[in-house]
Structures are given as structure tokens and as C-alpha cells.
Enzyme design. Structure first.
Site, PDB file in Angstrom:
ATOM      1  CG  HIS A  55      63.644 110.003 -69.021  1.00 28.20           C
ATOM      2  ND1 HIS A  55      63.374 110.063 -67.913  1.00 28.20           N
ATOM      3  CD2 HIS A  55      62.234 109.674 -69.619  1.00 28.20           C
ATOM      4  CE1 HIS A  55      61.783 110.240 -67.408  1.00 28.20           C
ATOM      5  NE2 HIS A  55      60.972 109.877 -68.545  1.00 28.20           N
ATOM      6  CG  ASP A  90      56.962 113.744 -69.821  1.00 27.82           C
ATOM      7  OD1 ASP A  90      57.154 113.410 -71.055  1.00 27.82           O
ATOM      8  OD2 ASP A  90      57.086 112.374 -69.114  1.00 27.82           O
ATOM      9  CG  HIS A  92      57.079 108.769 -67.516  1.00 26.28           C
ATOM     10  ND1 HIS A  92      57.056 108.882 -68.120  1.00 26.28           N
ATOM     11  CD2 HIS A  92      56.952 107.516 -67.365  1.00 26.28           C
ATOM     12  CE1 HIS A  92      56.407 108.106 -68.718  1.00 26.28           C
ATOM     13  NE2 HIS A  92      56.730 106.978 -68.066  1.00 26.28           N
ATOM     14  CG  ASP A 177      53.918 110.860 -70.365  1.00 29.05           C
ATOM     15  OD1 ASP A 177      54.340 112.109 -69.406  1.00 29.05           O
ATOM     16  OD2 ASP A 177      55.241 110.376 -70.330  1.00 29.05           O
TER      17      ASP A 177
HETATM   18 ZN   LIG Z   1      56.954 110.891 -70.568  1.00 37.29          ZN
END
Ligand SMILES: [Zn+2]
Length: 278
Positions: A55, A90, A92, A177
Site C-alpha cells: 500500500h 493479497d 487488498h 489475507d
Molecule cells: Zn491485505
């Protein structure tokens, strides 16, 4: 900030006095791994680092991430003339990694992620700009998507796009995740899904050019079993783990199927066909 005792970088991201040193080690781990691989010390590397990085952009820390670990090593390889493929599974969207290479044709960035979900980027239409057009591939999937959906997207979209790009290195942004037990997301994967998915992307480049870096993953048992499953792939231990005396719940926790997401994969394929890139 860390020297002054730490604090919040954003509402999600707490930094302790030791965070910056840890982040620098995480960001340098990929460079160390590349040096070791080039010296012939192994076929592949797994960097079990925290904090995660995907991120963080070139200028901003966010979402538990301080420095974009994968982008540091990908940029280093690209500057040496390599063609780098980053696969981010991931749950996200890897907005930081995407931002660093959005206009850069030397790096192919591919992200599977739950949609909608933090940080709110990663739409199908985000495909790169200028010279980097067609080197960002986003695969947003609905909550509950299972392993068969991930593999279908790989075989029908990621593989042909990667073959056209012709990577000389592969880096996996390995967040775990998307496991069904993760408390922060709602995806449907099990440990047994990560082996086949990781094997497919690693097979795109020769041994010695394969790097996996840890990203998120917030159920510690799932993090353990998924990491073990990926390391089995890196080590070429694709037979029965039990027969080799290796503890891995990947065997007990087999691949998943029958979740939603076929329409989402079709939407990505349609967009890439329309652009003439598939
Ligand atoms: Zn994540």
C-alpha cells in the site's frame, strides 16, 4: 517520527520507535535475496518480512505499510534491464506498487483483490498510462471467491498477458489475507489454493529468478499454513508433504471451488480483449 517515539502514520498504521528500522530491513530484503540468488545460493527466495509494503507509494506510507518492499526490488531489477512481473494476490489491492509502475513498461503489475474493499482502487479499467498502458492488470473479485476462480483468471488472462510481456523475473506479493479464516476480508481461499497459483506464476521464469515477499495475512494459523504451502512450491516439494515429513495443513486443507466470481473474470477478459491486449 519513529525516532521521536512513534505514532500514527494514518488511522490504520501505527509506527513504534523500531518501525523504521524494521521497514528498512524489509525493503532491503528483496535486494539481498536477488544478490543471493544470482550467486547461486538457491532457486527461489521467500522474504518473511513485516511491515508489509504494497500500500505504500513512493511518497506515502499507509495501510500497515511503510515502504513498498516489492517496488524497491522490482525497480532495482528494472534499472538493470530486467523485465519484472509482480503478481499480488493479497486480498487488498496493491495500490502502492501499482502507483510506482503505472507508467512504466518494464514492470507488469497484476493484482487479484476483493472488490469492493480497502483501499478502493484496482478497478478493471486501471491498466496503466502512457508507455505503461497494458502493463497493469487488475482482477477485482467478489467476496467469497474460491481457488478455481483464481486459477481460471490466471489461465485465461494472466498467462497470455504474461507471455506477451515475457518477464525475466517474477516477484510475488504474497499476502495471505484472502484465506477464508482471515478476520479482515471475506474471500474464500484455503491453504491448498496457494500452491497451484504460486506454481503457475513461478513457472513463467527460470529457477533463480523467483522471489516471494510476504504482505498481509491476519489469521496466524492461516498465515502459517499458507506460507508453508508456498515454500513447498519454492522448494519443489510438490508431492505429499506427509510422505516427506513436512508439516503443512495444505494437504488437509485442499483447494476450494464453487465460489462466486466467474462474471468478474469475464469482465476483465472482455475489457482486455476490447483494448486489443488479449
Ligand atoms: Zn491485505
Amino acid at each position: 517520527m519513529c525516532t521521536a517515539g512513534g505514532g500514527r502514520l494514518d488511522p490504520d498504521t501505527y509506527a513504534s520507535p523500531g518501525s523504521f528500522d524494521a521497514a528498512r530491513l524489509a525493503a532491503g530484503a528483496g535486494l539481498t535475496a536477488v544478490t543471493a540468488l544470482r550467486a547461486g545460493h538457491g532457486d527461489a527466495a521467500f522474504c518473511a518480512v513485516r511491515p508489509p509494503g504494497h500500500h505504500a507509494s513512493a511518497t506515502e506510507s499507509m495501510g500497515f505499510c511503510m515502504i513498498s518492499n516489492v517496488a524497491v526490488v522490482a525497480a532495482s531489477l528494472a534499472d538493470e534491464g530486467e523485465r519484472v512481473m509482480v503478481l499480488d494476490y493479497d486480498a487488498h489491492h496493491g495500490n502502492g506498487t501499482q502507483a510506482v509502475f503505472y507508467g512504466d513498461p518494464r514492470v507488469l503489475f497484476v493484482s487479484y483483490h476483493q472488490w469492493p474493499l480497502y483501499p478502493g482502487t484496482g478497478r478493471v479499467q486501471e491498466t496503466g498510462i502512457d508507455a505503461g498502458a497494458g502493463t497493469t492488470l487488475n482482477i477485482p473479485l467478489p467476496a467469497g471467491a474460491t481457488g478455481d476462480i483464481y486459477l481460471r483468471a490466471f489461465d485465461e488472462i494472466v498467462a497470455p498477458v504474461a507471455e506477451r510481456f515475457a518477464p525475466t523475473w517474477v516477484i510475488v506479493s504474497a499476502g495471505f489475507d484472502a484465506h477464508r479464516d482471515d478476520p479482515l476480508t471475506d474471500m474464500g481461499l484455503a491453504a491448498g489454493d496457494y500452491g497451484p497459483l504460486t506454481a503457475r506464476v513461478l513457472a513463467l521464469v527460470p529457477a533463480g529468478r523467483r522471489l516471494v515477499m510476504l504482505e498481509g495475512g491476519y489469521d496466524l494459523d492461516a498465515l502459517t499454513s499458507c506460507s508453508a504451502e508456498v515454500m513447498r512450491q519454492l522448494a519443489g516439494l510438490t508431492g505429499s508433504a506427509a510422505a516427506r515429513g513436512i508439516r503443512s495443513s495444505g494437504d488437509a486443507e485442499g483447494p476450494t471451488s464453487a465460489g462466486p466470481g466467474f462474471d468478474a473474470v469475464d469482465a476483465v477478459a472482455r475489457h482486455w480483449h476490447q483494448q486489443g491486449w488479449l
